[in-house]
Design a protein around this motif. Structure first.
Motif, PDB file in Angstrom:
ATOM      1  N   GLU A  58       0.851  -1.118  -0.028  1.00  0.00           N
ATOM      2  CA  GLU A  58       0.061   0.087  -0.109  1.00  0.00           C
ATOM      3  C   GLU A  58       0.975   1.195   0.010  1.00  0.00           C
ATOM      4  N   ALA A  59       0.596   2.127  -0.834  1.00  0.00           N
ATOM      5  CA  ALA A  59       1.224   3.409  -0.852  1.00  0.00           C
ATOM      6  C   ALA A  59       0.953   4.289   0.234  1.00  0.00           C
ATOM      7  N   LEU A  60       1.624   4.815   0.956  1.00  0.00           N
ATOM      8  CA  LEU A  60       1.454   5.789   2.172  1.00  0.00           C
ATOM      9  C   LEU A  60       2.302   6.920   1.950  1.00  0.00           C
ATOM     10  N   PHE A  92       0.500  13.310  -7.687  1.00  0.00           N
ATOM     11  CA  PHE A  92       1.914  12.980  -7.382  1.00  0.00           C
ATOM     12  C   PHE A  92       1.902  11.799  -6.739  1.00  0.00           C
ATOM     13  N   VAL A  93       1.022  11.151  -5.745  1.00  0.00           N
ATOM     14  CA  VAL A  93       1.005  10.067  -5.370  1.00  0.00           C
ATOM     15  C   VAL A  93       0.691   8.876  -6.582  1.00  0.00           C
ATOM     16  N   LEU A  94      -0.215   9.127  -7.400  1.00  0.00           N
ATOM     17  CA  LEU A  94      -0.747   8.190  -8.102  1.00  0.00           C
ATOM     18  C   LEU A  94       0.585   8.023  -9.105  1.00  0.00           C
ATOM     19  N   ALA A  95       1.173   9.229  -9.806  1.00  0.00           N
ATOM     20  CA  ALA A  95       2.275   9.129 -10.891  1.00  0.00           C
ATOM     21  C   ALA A  95       3.405   8.370 -10.351  1.00  0.00           C
ATOM     22  N   ILE A 116      -3.368   2.201  -3.655  1.00  0.00           N
ATOM     23  CA  ILE A 116      -3.232   3.824  -3.685  1.00  0.00           C
ATOM     24  C   ILE A 116      -4.520   4.123  -2.955  1.00  0.00           C
ATOM     25  N   ASN A 117      -4.441   5.182  -1.993  1.00  0.00           N
ATOM     26  CA  ASN A 117      -5.539   5.642  -1.653  1.00  0.00           C
ATOM     27  C   ASN A 117      -5.915   6.934  -2.145  1.00  0.00           C
TER      28      ASN A 117
END
Ligand code: C2E
Ligand code: CA
Ligand code: CA
Ligand code: CA
Length: 279
Positions: A58-60, A92-95, A116-117
């Motif tokens: 999970e991206a945090l 930014f988080v997605l990319a 991704i949240n």
């Protein structure tokens, strides 16, 4: 300074204005965080409950502000939601995450998946789906390797627009996860109407499971219900081997938590993945 009133209004006001000035300071610092390169995506390993295999993360988000120091996402994400900065921060988080998983799939020769949240406000962007689809097209990864996590708050906020967006994302092959399950209001109704692939049991239930038979009964019920609706289940906040053992017995699918690893930098995650999968 004024004397405290009989009913304590002064004290109350002081506390409120402290909170407000902290909020303003965060808002101000957050405006330049992206440009100043202060934001970094960390990755918390997700594992198979049965055999321990790491299959993704999970991206945090992490923020180290030059003026405020480290600020928790639990504190700054709600502020970014309010003032709209979450749109750019979310992109930014997605990319970052999508390019990272693409790189890992090549360098680690593994079909890694990443979650991704997404915040409610991001769904107000009419181009959200197009932007996500473009990011995935640019990198040679499959949409089903990207899972999008939303909380019930998203479902309450936008109604028809959100339903349409989620249906579209699902049709494009993205996985959808309902985050923090059990902490909201009318969870069961959502499960009927939205195309979720994954249900994430909130960590408060996993924590209580050891001390409360009621919590364990709830976890059991949630897992069985999710499975009967063809959803996979992720247990959040797995901290002890006893919790892991119980979750194995309950046939929970996946887990995440300090027992296996805290969130890691991209570099740390890569090293962690290599050691986990060489023995
Ligand atoms: P969340 O999505 O529910 O993320 C799980 C949180 O639990 C993370 O906190 C994670 O570090 C923490 N955690 C993981 N394992 C354990 C454990 O074993 N024990 C305990 N006690 N905690 C554990 P974190 O990273 O501080 O993030 C807090 C929240 O901030 C997230 O909750 C999410 O709602 C939000 N957030 C973080 N990154 C993003 C992002 O990129 N976009 C959006 N929209 N929200 C984000
Ligand atoms: Ca999450
Ligand atoms: Ca969660
Ligand atoms: Ca949460």
């Amino acid at each position: 300074a004024k004397k405290n009133g009989r009913n304590g209004y002064c004290f109350y006001n002081q506390e409120m204005s402290l909170k407000l000035s902290r909020q303003i300071a965060i808002e101000e610092a957050l405006r330049i965080a992206l440009a100043e390169d202060e934001l970094e995506v960390f990755y918390q390993p997700q594992f198979n409950i049965n055999n321990g295999e790491i299959f993704g993360a999970e991206a945090l988000l992490r923020w180290h502000s030059k003026t405020l120091g480290s600020v928790s996402p639990a504190e700054f994400i709600p502020i970014a939601e309010q003032n709209g900065l979450i749109i750019d921060i979310g992109l930014f988080v997605l990319a970052t995450t999508i390019q990272q998983v693409n790189q890992w799939q090549k360098s680690l020769q593994a079909n890694l998946k990443v979650a991704i949240n997404l915040s409610p406000r991001q769904f107000k962007d009419p181009n959200l789906i197009q932007k996500i689809a473009l990011l995935v097209d640019d990198r040679s990864i499959a949409s089903h390797d990207i899972e999008l996590e939303i909380t019930e708050g998203v479902l309450i906020s936008g109604q028809a627009q959100v339903k349409q967006a989620l249906d579209q994302l699902h049709e494009l092959g993205f996985k959808l996860a309902l985050d923090d399950f059990g902490t909201g209001y009318s969870s069961l109704n959502y499960l009927r109407h939205y195309p979720f692939d994954v249900l994430k049991i909130d960590q408060s239930f996993i924590a209580d499971m050891l001390v409360s038979t009621e919590s364990q009964a709830l976890v059991t019920t949630i897992i069985n219900m999710a499975h009967s609706l063809s959803m996979k289940v992720v247990a959040e906040g797995v901290e002890t081997s006893t919790q892991l053992k119980i979750l194995q017995q309950l046939a929970c699918d996946f887990g995440q938590g300090y027992l296996v690893s805290k969130p890691l930098t991209a570099q740390q995650f890569e090293a962690f993945f290599r050691t986990q999968n060489t023995n």
